[in-house]
Write a protein that holds these residues in place. Structure first.
Motif, PDB file in Angstrom:
ATOM      1  N   GLY B 197       5.384  -5.160  -6.346  1.00 53.41           N
ATOM      2  CA  GLY B 197       4.062  -5.440  -5.774  1.00 53.41           C
ATOM      3  C   GLY B 197       3.083  -5.928  -6.826  1.00 53.41           C
ATOM      4  O   GLY B 197       2.373  -6.915  -6.618  1.00 53.41           O
ATOM      5  N   PHE B 224      -5.566   0.189  -6.979  1.00 62.80           N
ATOM      6  CA  PHE B 224      -5.013   0.137  -5.633  1.00 62.80           C
ATOM      7  C   PHE B 224      -3.672   0.851  -5.560  1.00 62.80           C
ATOM      8  O   PHE B 224      -3.445   1.697  -4.684  1.00 62.80           O
ATOM      9  N   TYR B 225      -2.778   0.513  -6.499  1.00 63.40           N
ATOM     10  CA  TYR B 225      -1.431   1.090  -6.424  1.00 63.40           C
ATOM     11  C   TYR B 225      -1.425   2.579  -6.790  1.00 63.40           C
ATOM     12  O   TYR B 225      -0.592   3.341  -6.300  1.00 63.40           O
ATOM     13  N   GLN B 227      -3.935   4.669  -6.041  1.00 62.05           N
ATOM     14  CA  GLN B 227      -4.401   5.302  -4.807  1.00 62.05           C
ATOM     15  C   GLN B 227      -3.288   5.333  -3.773  1.00 62.05           C
ATOM     16  O   GLN B 227      -3.075   6.341  -3.093  1.00 62.05           O
ATOM     17  N   MET B 228      -2.570   4.206  -3.667  1.00 62.01           N
ATOM     18  CA  MET B 228      -1.488   4.126  -2.703  1.00 62.01           C
ATOM     19  C   MET B 228      -0.431   5.192  -2.991  1.00 62.01           C
ATOM     20  O   MET B 228      -0.031   5.949  -2.092  1.00 62.01           O
TER      21      MET B 228
END
Lengths: 235, 235
Positions: B197, B224-225, B227-228
């Motif tokens: 990703g 983002f990643y 948090q993901m």
DNA sequence: GCACATTTAAGAGTATTACTACTAATAATC
DNA sequence: GATTATTAGTAGTAATACTCTTAAATGTGC
């Protein structure tokens, strides 16, 4: 299950009268306009699946079709354009699948779940759509489609709209996410992460199993990414 | 910030006396064993970055090095092996980065955050490590590394261990996830989803911005990643 | 310091691939 | 039935992938 089969039948009938559109600049001559053109696409698919894009040459394809290289060059400028044609067609087909599967579902979260199921679906059974063997095409998309944009020509190809099919699919899924959570501002990133992730996990399950927790049947795949999407959207 | 620069200096000194190991079967003759070998790797990197893997030929590389094709063939069997050599070296380098960055952090969630930051780091500034220009190598890994396994030779290459570097990195990150949540059973899938990703989002930010919400500086990428990953692990 | 062995790289080739210009055959239109 | 488009086939060229052989350089023992 009965209703699903029924829906599939209706769709096939519908599809029988319609065509998936792809960017006209992808071919020199429309492969749908002649018998040879259709066979180039049909057998091209099979040959790429058999020997891979790297080993594919128009000479080998010509031999299989009992025609000549130059005849194939009349339709496609290069094997790269043939790949783009095939993948573009796939995204067009997938968009229809998405639209049919998600209409009339009011809850956006449920709609997202259905959409991810479509993205992760196993296109087995020699399902065909016109000349296209969709099961084969799905396999090729998994292993070859990223090569369509991982190239130095990406910016030129993008300018003339060669990736618009992929973009439309991403936009549709991304829109569902925004509906589910209007404050979420990473819907495109999440969507492409899921789409590419699905491709990678399926490929790893077949060839590099220690890189995935998904089995060869990809049973939990849709589930995992649905859960992932919902948790991220919930935050 | 001062302490980070300090750490970097210590690492560089350490690295000065050590070498990243890659699978010996990737080359016919160790490129580190001669001046020409080193230049092949060094300039090969630059040329792939400039014209892309598809357009790279040993003839072009030979011309740039003012040597001949056959001399390059003494070191690498094919450009595919050269790519595998470069990417293997990268994963080896990244593993060290991961180990140094995550030691002495007791909280597994914090350690995972640091690990994802390493995976998503921007290797700018003409950072070099021996003959390797790591900044360039990072760019090549983003746009070319998936071609190292998206090939018909994947199963043979896997059997002789050509992907063990990548696997080790995935295992390290995956282990941190399992530590953070021992009941989570998709740690490999989540790790590869994040690694691939990150590569895709960076590439999209540069070439297909409508497919991502990340900007060209990839500012929110690691965030983002992280948090993901944390939301998925929390479920 | 010289014979001998090994390493190293270059030269010269072949087979395959990508691509193009030209020509013959077929079909469509007036 | 003549003409004009369309279609596919023939025959090339240039570039690429890869190999075999040879020459030069380097190292080692005596």
């Amino acid at each position: 299950m009965v209703s699903r089969c029924f829906a599939r039948r209706i769709m096939n009938n519908l599809f029988g009268t319609m065509q998936i559109q792809v960017n006209e600049k992808l071919y020199l001559k429309d492969p749908n306009s002649s018998e040879l053109g259709k066979r180039i696409v049909q057998e091209g698919l099979i040959l790429i699946d058999e020997i891979g894009l790297e080993s594919l040459t128009f000479r080998k394809l010509a031999k299989r079709l009992e025609t000549t290289e130059s005849s194939i060059y009349r339709y496609f400028e290069s094997k790269f354009k043939l790949l783009l044609y095939l993948t573009s067609w796939y995204w067009g087909w997938l968009e229809y699948q998405l639209v049919f599967a998600t209409t009339n579902i009011s809850d956006p979260k449920k709609r997202l779940e259905v959409a991810i199921n479509v993205l992760a679906q196993d296109v087995t059974s020699e399902e065909t759509f016109g000349v296209m063997n969709v099961a084969l095409l799905n396999r090729i998309v998994i292993s070859e489609s990223s090569k369509a944009y991982l190239t130095k020509e990406v910016d030129d190809a993008n300018k003339v709209g060669f990736y618009s099919g992929y973009k439309r699919v991403v936009k549709r899924v991304s829109d569902i996410m925004t509906e589910a959570n209007p404050t979420f501002c990473f819907s495109h990133t999440l969507t492409t992460t899921i789409i590419e992730g699905i491709h990678h996990q399926k490929y790893f399950a077949q060839h590099l199993p220690s890189l995935t927790d998904i089995n060869k049947k990809s049973e939990n795949l849709a589930n995992f990414y649905t859960q992932m999407a919902l948790s991220v959207l919930d935050k």
